[in-house]
Design a protein around this motif. Structure first.
Motif, PDB file in Angstrom:
ATOM      1  N   LEU A  77      -8.661  13.779  23.690  1.00  0.00           N
ATOM      2  CA  LEU A  77      -7.569  13.174  24.521  1.00  0.00           C
ATOM      3  C   LEU A  77      -6.272  13.887  24.051  1.00  0.00           C
ATOM      4  CD1 LEU A  77      -7.337   9.285  23.329  1.00  0.00           C
ATOM      5  CD2 LEU A  77      -7.946  10.233  25.543  1.00  0.00           C
ATOM      6  N   PRO A  78      -5.381  14.177  25.267  1.00  0.00           N
ATOM      7  CA  PRO A  78      -4.280  14.816  25.191  1.00  0.00           C
ATOM      8  C   PRO A  78      -3.487  14.613  23.687  1.00  0.00           C
ATOM      9  CG  PRO A  78      -4.296  13.859  27.263  1.00  0.00           C
ATOM     10  CD  PRO A  78      -5.448  13.477  26.225  1.00  0.00           C
ATOM     11  N   LEU A  79      -2.956  15.566  23.125  1.00  0.00           N
ATOM     12  CA  LEU A  79      -2.128  15.731  21.890  1.00  0.00           C
ATOM     13  C   LEU A  79      -1.013  14.443  21.858  1.00  0.00           C
ATOM     14  CD1 LEU A  79      -1.857  16.751  19.299  1.00  0.00           C
ATOM     15  CD2 LEU A  79      -0.295  18.291  20.044  1.00  0.00           C
ATOM     16  N   GLN A  80      -0.410  14.358  22.881  1.00  0.00           N
ATOM     17  CA  GLN A  80       1.060  13.835  23.052  1.00  0.00           C
ATOM     18  C   GLN A  80       0.256  11.994  22.963  1.00  0.00           C
ATOM     19  OE1 GLN A  80       3.758  14.583  22.442  1.00  0.00           O
ATOM     20  NE2 GLN A  80       4.291  12.406  22.246  1.00  0.00           N
ATOM     21  N   VAL A  81      -0.883  11.673  23.765  1.00  0.00           N
ATOM     22  CA  VAL A  81      -1.354  10.580  23.583  1.00  0.00           C
ATOM     23  C   VAL A  81      -1.910  10.015  22.351  1.00  0.00           C
ATOM     24  CG1 VAL A  81      -3.402   9.200  24.699  1.00  0.00           C
ATOM     25  CG2 VAL A  81      -2.068  10.789  26.384  1.00  0.00           C
ATOM     26  N   VAL A  82      -2.527  11.149  21.739  1.00  0.00           N
ATOM     27  CA  VAL A  82      -3.046  10.686  20.519  1.00  0.00           C
ATOM     28  C   VAL A  82      -1.652  10.391  19.379  1.00  0.00           C
ATOM     29  CG1 VAL A  82      -3.986  11.814  18.285  1.00  0.00           C
ATOM     30  CG2 VAL A  82      -4.954  11.985  20.581  1.00  0.00           C
ATOM     31  N   LYS A  83      -0.730  11.167  19.614  1.00  0.00           N
ATOM     32  CA  LYS A  83       0.442  10.943  18.833  1.00  0.00           C
ATOM     33  C   LYS A  83       1.143   9.496  18.879  1.00  0.00           C
ATOM     34  CE  LYS A  83       3.220  14.578  17.980  1.00  0.00           C
ATOM     35  NZ  LYS A  83       4.040  15.705  18.379  1.00  0.00           N
ATOM     36  N   VAL A  84       1.230   9.068  20.396  1.00  0.00           N
ATOM     37  CA  VAL A  84       1.487   7.579  20.602  1.00  0.00           C
ATOM     38  C   VAL A  84       0.714   6.702  20.194  1.00  0.00           C
ATOM     39  CG1 VAL A  84       2.125   5.834  22.385  1.00  0.00           C
ATOM     40  CG2 VAL A  84       2.855   8.293  22.617  1.00  0.00           C
ATOM     41  N   LEU A  85      -0.726   6.953  20.373  1.00  0.00           N
ATOM     42  CA  LEU A  85      -1.633   5.780  19.768  1.00  0.00           C
ATOM     43  C   LEU A  85      -1.663   5.633  18.118  1.00  0.00           C
ATOM     44  CD1 LEU A  85      -4.587   6.466  22.135  1.00  0.00           C
ATOM     45  CD2 LEU A  85      -2.827   4.657  22.200  1.00  0.00           C
ATOM     46  N   LEU A  86      -1.334   6.924  17.716  1.00  0.00           N
ATOM     47  CA  LEU A  86      -1.247   7.066  16.257  1.00  0.00           C
ATOM     48  C   LEU A  86      -0.226   6.122  15.681  1.00  0.00           C
ATOM     49  CD1 LEU A  86      -2.520  10.782  15.085  1.00  0.00           C
ATOM     50  CD2 LEU A  86      -3.497   8.402  14.245  1.00  0.00           C
ATOM     51  N   SER A  87       1.027   6.366  16.230  1.00  0.00           N
ATOM     52  CA  SER A  87       2.088   5.752  16.102  1.00  0.00           C
ATOM     53  C   SER A  87       2.017   4.145  15.939  1.00  0.00           C
ATOM     54  CB  SER A  87       3.320   6.128  16.873  1.00  0.00           C
ATOM     55  OG  SER A  87       3.782   7.383  16.661  1.00  0.00           O
ATOM     56  N   ASP A  88       1.268   3.599  16.819  1.00  0.00           N
ATOM     57  CA  ASP A  88       0.875   2.305  17.209  1.00  0.00           C
ATOM     58  C   ASP A  88       0.151   1.904  16.071  1.00  0.00           C
ATOM     59  OD1 ASP A  88       2.314   2.225  19.498  1.00  0.00           O
ATOM     60  OD2 ASP A  88       0.259   2.205  20.859  1.00  0.00           O
ATOM     61  N   LEU A  89      -0.961   2.541  15.694  1.00  0.00           N
ATOM     62  CA  LEU A  89      -1.919   2.135  14.473  1.00  0.00           C
ATOM     63  C   LEU A  89      -1.017   2.328  13.182  1.00  0.00           C
ATOM     64  CD1 LEU A  89      -4.992   3.983  15.609  1.00  0.00           C
ATOM     65  CD2 LEU A  89      -4.701   1.621  15.599  1.00  0.00           C
ATOM     66  N   ILE A  90       0.043   3.320  12.929  1.00  0.00           N
ATOM     67  CA  ILE A  90       0.593   3.351  11.666  1.00  0.00           C
ATOM     68  C   ILE A  90       1.482   2.077  11.494  1.00  0.00           C
ATOM     69  CG2 ILE A  90       2.497   4.742  10.466  1.00  0.00           C
ATOM     70  CD1 ILE A  90       1.182   7.317  11.649  1.00  0.00           C
ATOM     71  N   ASN A  91       2.435   1.755  12.485  1.00  0.00           N
ATOM     72  CA  ASN A  91       3.070   0.550  12.751  1.00  0.00           C
ATOM     73  C   ASN A  91       2.391  -0.677  12.433  1.00  0.00           C
ATOM     74  OD1 ASN A  91       5.540   2.213  13.285  1.00  0.00           O
ATOM     75  ND2 ASN A  91       5.247   1.936  15.499  1.00  0.00           N
ATOM     76  N   GLN A  92       0.883  -0.690  12.774  1.00  0.00           N
ATOM     77  CA  GLN A  92       0.100  -1.841  12.511  1.00  0.00           C
ATOM     78  C   GLN A  92      -0.341  -1.795  11.062  1.00  0.00           C
ATOM     79  OE1 GLN A  92      -2.926  -2.432  15.604  1.00  0.00           O
ATOM     80  NE2 GLN A  92      -1.269  -1.782  17.118  1.00  0.00           N
ATOM     81  N   ARG A  93       0.028  -0.737  10.331  1.00  0.00           N
ATOM     82  CA  ARG A  93      -0.519  -0.478   9.064  1.00  0.00           C
ATOM     83  C   ARG A  93      -2.017  -0.107   9.005  1.00  0.00           C
ATOM     84  NH1 ARG A  93       4.123  -4.045   7.005  1.00  0.00           N
ATOM     85  NH2 ARG A  93       5.626  -2.521   6.551  1.00  0.00           N
ATOM     86  N   LEU A  94      -2.565   0.230  10.131  1.00  0.00           N
ATOM     87  CA  LEU A  94      -4.048   0.533   9.919  1.00  0.00           C
ATOM     88  C   LEU A  94      -4.136   1.900   9.646  1.00  0.00           C
ATOM     89  CD1 LEU A  94      -5.050  -1.461  13.175  1.00  0.00           C
ATOM     90  CD2 LEU A  94      -5.324  -2.190  10.827  1.00  0.00           C
ATOM     91  N   ILE A  95      -3.230   2.989   9.741  1.00  0.00           N
ATOM     92  CA  ILE A  95      -3.163   4.106   9.314  1.00  0.00           C
ATOM     93  C   ILE A  95      -2.233   4.598   8.797  1.00  0.00           C
ATOM     94  CG2 ILE A  95      -3.346   6.490  10.505  1.00  0.00           C
ATOM     95  CD1 ILE A  95      -5.290   5.672  12.423  1.00  0.00           C
ATOM     96  N   ILE A  96      -2.322   5.453   7.454  1.00  0.00           N
ATOM     97  CA  ILE A  96      -1.300   5.958   7.084  1.00  0.00           C
ATOM     98  C   ILE A  96      -1.123   7.440   7.193  1.00  0.00           C
ATOM     99  CG2 ILE A  96      -1.176   4.293   4.803  1.00  0.00           C
ATOM    100  CD1 ILE A  96      -2.575   6.273   3.274  1.00  0.00           C
TER     101      ILE A  96
END
Length: 123
Positions: A77-96
């Protein structure tokens, strides 16, 4: 399907979901400041959570510490898309995540610069 439809549709092209649809139209993840070399790791296995397919692919890639740019390459996936999706997962405390150490404003010491110069001269 008609012959004309079959010519238009190609399974090799991959997903027909556009990146803006995956991110809900968002293009930035300003709050966290994720960098290319920021390390991320999933807090849970994918089977423990019911998440959307894009998030599932990212969480699968993050079972061990991995950089943001490597995640983008693994999930294709494009880098910017991954950064947005990672931010969502971090905010949900699924990823640190762990950001790289910020560079200091102090200039390097004379000793270090001399050692680098000596090393270059030996080449």
């Amino acid at each position: 399907m008609t012959a004309e439809d079959e010519e238009w549709f190609d399974d090799a092209d991959g997903s027909l979901v556009r990146p803006y649809a995956m991110t809900g139209g968002r293009t930035r993840s300003d709050t966290l400041g994720l960098d290319l070399i920021t390390l991320v790791v999933a807090m849970h296995s994918v089977t423990e959570r019911d998440v959307e397919p894009e998030y599932e692919r990212i969480m699968s890639a993050c079972q061990f510490p991995i950089s943001v740019v490597e995640v983008a390459a693994k999930v294709d996936l494009p880098l910017q898309v991954v950064k947005v999706l990672l931010s969502d997962l971090i905010n949900q405390r699924l990823i640190i995540f762990r950001s790289p150490v910020a560079p200091t404003n102090e200039p390097p010491s004379q000793h270090v610069l001399q050692a680098v110069l000596d090393g270059i001269r030996k080449l």
